[in-house]
Design a protein around this motif. Structure first.
Motif, mmCIF file in Angstrom:
data_model
loop_
_atom_site.group_PDB
_atom_site.id
_atom_site.type_symbol
_atom_site.label_atom_id
_atom_site.label_comp_id
_atom_site.label_asym_id
_atom_site.label_seq_id
_atom_site.Cartn_x
_atom_site.Cartn_y
_atom_site.Cartn_z
ATOM 1 N N PRO A 245 69.223 -61.561 76.618
ATOM 2 C CA PRO A 245 67.766 -61.726 76.591
ATOM 3 C C PRO A 245 67.126 -61.215 75.304
ATOM 4 O O PRO A 245 66.197 -61.843 74.791
ATOM 5 C CB PRO A 245 67.277 -60.908 77.785
ATOM 6 C CG PRO A 245 68.457 -60.301 78.420
ATOM 7 C CD PRO A 245 69.697 -60.821 77.774
ATOM 8 N N SER A 275 71.268 -60.661 81.794
ATOM 9 C CA SER A 275 69.816 -60.873 81.847
ATOM 10 C C SER A 275 69.079 -59.687 82.469
ATOM 11 O O SER A 275 67.968 -59.382 82.071
ATOM 12 C CB SER A 275 69.493 -62.166 82.579
ATOM 13 O OG SER A 275 70.070 -62.148 83.847
ATOM 14 N N TYR A 276 69.662 -59.054 83.462
ATOM 15 C CA TYR A 276 69.062 -57.834 84.008
ATOM 16 C C TYR A 276 70.172 -57.019 84.650
ATOM 17 O O TYR A 276 71.281 -57.534 84.885
ATOM 18 C CB TYR A 276 67.954 -58.150 85.033
ATOM 19 C CG TYR A 276 68.397 -59.068 86.146
ATOM 20 C CD1 TYR A 276 69.040 -58.574 87.285
ATOM 21 C CD2 TYR A 276 68.190 -60.449 86.059
ATOM 22 C CE1 TYR A 276 69.460 -59.421 88.295
ATOM 23 C CE2 TYR A 276 68.615 -61.301 87.072
ATOM 24 C CZ TYR A 276 69.240 -60.775 88.187
ATOM 25 O OH TYR A 276 69.683 -61.608 89.185
ATOM 26 N N LYS A 285 66.977 -54.668 91.018
ATOM 27 C CA LYS A 285 67.092 -55.326 89.714
ATOM 28 C C LYS A 285 66.267 -54.589 88.660
ATOM 29 O O LYS A 285 65.111 -54.258 88.915
ATOM 30 C CB LYS A 285 66.570 -56.763 89.801
ATOM 31 C CG LYS A 285 67.447 -57.663 90.649
ATOM 32 C CD LYS A 285 66.843 -59.046 90.704
ATOM 33 C CE LYS A 285 67.740 -59.975 91.511
ATOM 34 N NZ LYS A 285 67.205 -61.324 91.599
ATOM 35 N N THR A 286 66.843 -54.317 87.519
ATOM 36 C CA THR A 286 66.101 -53.666 86.435
ATOM 37 C C THR A 286 66.214 -54.513 85.169
ATOM 38 O O THR A 286 67.326 -54.847 84.748
ATOM 39 C CB THR A 286 66.716 -52.272 86.118
ATOM 40 O OG1 THR A 286 66.956 -51.609 87.342
ATOM 41 C CG2 THR A 286 65.815 -51.449 85.228
ATOM 42 N N ASP A 287 65.055 -54.831 84.593
ATOM 43 C CA ASP A 287 65.074 -55.554 83.312
ATOM 44 C C ASP A 287 65.279 -54.539 82.207
ATOM 45 O O ASP A 287 64.325 -54.103 81.570
ATOM 46 C CB ASP A 287 63.722 -56.266 83.084
ATOM 47 C CG ASP A 287 63.701 -57.605 83.779
ATOM 48 O OD1 ASP A 287 64.767 -58.244 83.851
ATOM 49 O OD2 ASP A 287 62.621 -57.995 84.253
ATOM 50 N N TYR A 291 62.660 -57.724 79.040
ATOM 51 C CA TYR A 291 62.312 -59.054 78.537
ATOM 52 C C TYR A 291 62.564 -60.080 79.631
ATOM 53 O O TYR A 291 63.604 -60.084 80.272
ATOM 54 C CB TYR A 291 63.184 -59.393 77.328
ATOM 55 C CG TYR A 291 62.866 -60.742 76.758
ATOM 56 C CD1 TYR A 291 61.868 -60.886 75.817
ATOM 57 C CD2 TYR A 291 63.552 -61.876 77.199
ATOM 58 C CE1 TYR A 291 61.557 -62.126 75.310
ATOM 59 C CE2 TYR A 291 63.240 -63.116 76.696
ATOM 60 C CZ TYR A 291 62.249 -63.237 75.749
ATOM 61 O OH TYR A 291 61.940 -64.466 75.250
ATOM 62 N N THR A 292 61.614 -60.898 79.873
ATOM 63 C CA THR A 292 61.841 -62.005 80.811
ATOM 64 C C THR A 292 61.368 -63.284 80.128
ATOM 65 O O THR A 292 60.788 -63.251 79.054
ATOM 66 C CB THR A 292 61.039 -61.820 82.114
ATOM 67 O OG1 THR A 292 59.700 -61.547 81.744
ATOM 68 C CG2 THR A 292 61.607 -60.726 82.984
#
Ligand SMILES: Nc1ncnc2c1ncn2[C@@H]1O[C@H](COP(=O)(O)OP(=O)(O)O)[C@@H](O)[C@H]1O
Ligand SMILES: [Mg+2]
Length: 359
Positions: A245, A275-276, A285-287, A291-292
């Protein structure tokens, strides 16, 4: 029908039946047969055409291929157009006319703008997933600077060479070849230009894959000569770009995309890896990259988004163990994320799976 009984006149007669409705031109009227090879039901036909007619003539190729496939003995016909006029050779000897990897129906390059983003991990899981779907699948590690697929697949033995052809190793339902099976990894690191090209040529030319539905090529990261050479020498069906990401919006990814675009190779899509972070204990879930929006970014670059793979500890351990997750833990969450992308891909490439071919 064999190579001996299929004549260039047969081919031209079929090509003449497909013409452009407006101008009336056909591949037979404008093209010259440069070479053709019929092997195991796969016809690979190379035609030289006038450059200015390229657009019209390439639009005729799909229906011309379908017409050729109605000939006895031809299950699949690949038409390759080249705009360089050479002396026409109506029938060439098999050795000189066989384009590289001509017996492989679909060739997919796995590419990335830079190293360490999970390109090889992706190549392994896609290949094994396609194999599980009943497709005859090969995996070529062309990352000459850091071959790693042999380790990820748990292959310790060296490939045999029979009559000058390197025999790929059968493992986990696929055939695989990696330079790492043949040489010491440290040796590859110090290779320079001509040796690198020599190794790539050998990988492309001398591996005895047999008939394959799909071949995945794990390209070296970046956009240098080695990548360009593979793109130019093989009839790539398309490329898949892998990115993390935090790199997705960066110039490296765009550069990788434009390398294929310049060579008119379709980008099949972009996979966002790591991605996470998915906590193995609570599933939270942790980013971690904060960034998404990879899907939007892919759209901005103009490439389809194929899906995302979270950062899972078992993805790394499976690589180290040499057992692909799809086989080691078929019901885990990480396996499901690969399966999702594999299904999307098989559908978008319109490949028949085991269930369809068994009817
Ligand atoms: N989604 C993921 N979750 C956890 N570890 C990953 C993931 N993707 C790749 N890795 C690990 O990251 C490292 C680099 O991946 P690799 O596939 O070798 O990258 P590349 O081929 O792009 O250099 C490897 O140790 C691999 O196991
Ligand atoms: Mg790699």
């Amino acid at each position: 029908m064999t190579q001996n009984t299929l004549s260039s006149d047969d081919i031209l007669a079929v090509l003449a039946t497909v013409s452009d409705p407006v101008t009336g031109v056909s591949l037979a009227s404008e093209g010259q047969i440069q070479s053709y090879v019929l092997k195991d039901g796969l016809l690979t036909l190379t035609l030289t055409i006038p450059r200015e007619q390229a657009e019209i003539l390439s639009s005729l190729c799909p229906s011309a291929s379908r017409q050729l496939e109605t000939l006895f003995g031809i299950q699949k016909a690949n038409i390759i157009l080249t705009a360089h006029r050479k002396t026409p050779l109506h029938v060439q000897s098999k050795a000189s006319s066989l384009p590289l990897l001509s017996h492989v129906k679909t060739i997919i390059a796995i590419a990335s703008g830079k190293g360490g983003v999970g390109k090889s991990t992706t190549a392994v899981h896609l290949a094994v997933g396609f194999g599980l779907a009943g497709l005859k699948t090969g995996l070529m590690d062309a990352d000459i600077y850091g071959p790693s697929l042999h380790r990820m697949l748990g292959i310790q033995n060296k490939p045999k060479v029979i009559e000058g052809k390197i025999q790929p190793i059968n493992k986990w339902g696929i055939k695989a070849i990696s330079l790492g099976m043949m040489i010491h990894e440290k040796d590859a690191m110090i290779w320079r230009g001509p040796m690198v090209m020599g190794a790539i040529n050998q990988l492309l030319r001398d591996v005895d894959w047999g008939m394959l539905d799909v071949l995945f090529i794990d390209l070296p990261p970046g956009t240098g000569d080695a990548q360009l050479s593979i793109i130019q020498k093989t009839h790539l069906t398309g490329a898949i770009i892998v990115s993390t990401p935090q790199d997705i919006a960066l110039i490296d990814v765009r550069r990788a995309v434009s390398l294929f675009e310049k060579a008119s190779i379709p980008i099949i899509g972009l996979i966002e890896n790591m991605s996470y972070f998915c906590c193995p204990h609570c599933g939270n879930k942790t980013d971690i990259f904060g960034y998404t929006g990879a899907r939007q970014e892919a759209e901005a670059i103009g490439v389809p988004f194929l899906g995302e793979i979270p950062l899972f500890a078992d993805i790394r351990t499976s690589g180290d163990k040499g057992i692909p997750l799809l086989l080691d833990t078929p019901h885990s969450e990480s396996t499901r994320s690969w399966q999702h992308i594999i299904c999307t891909l098989i559908q978008s490439l319109r490949l028949p799976t085991h269930n369809e071919t068994s009817h």
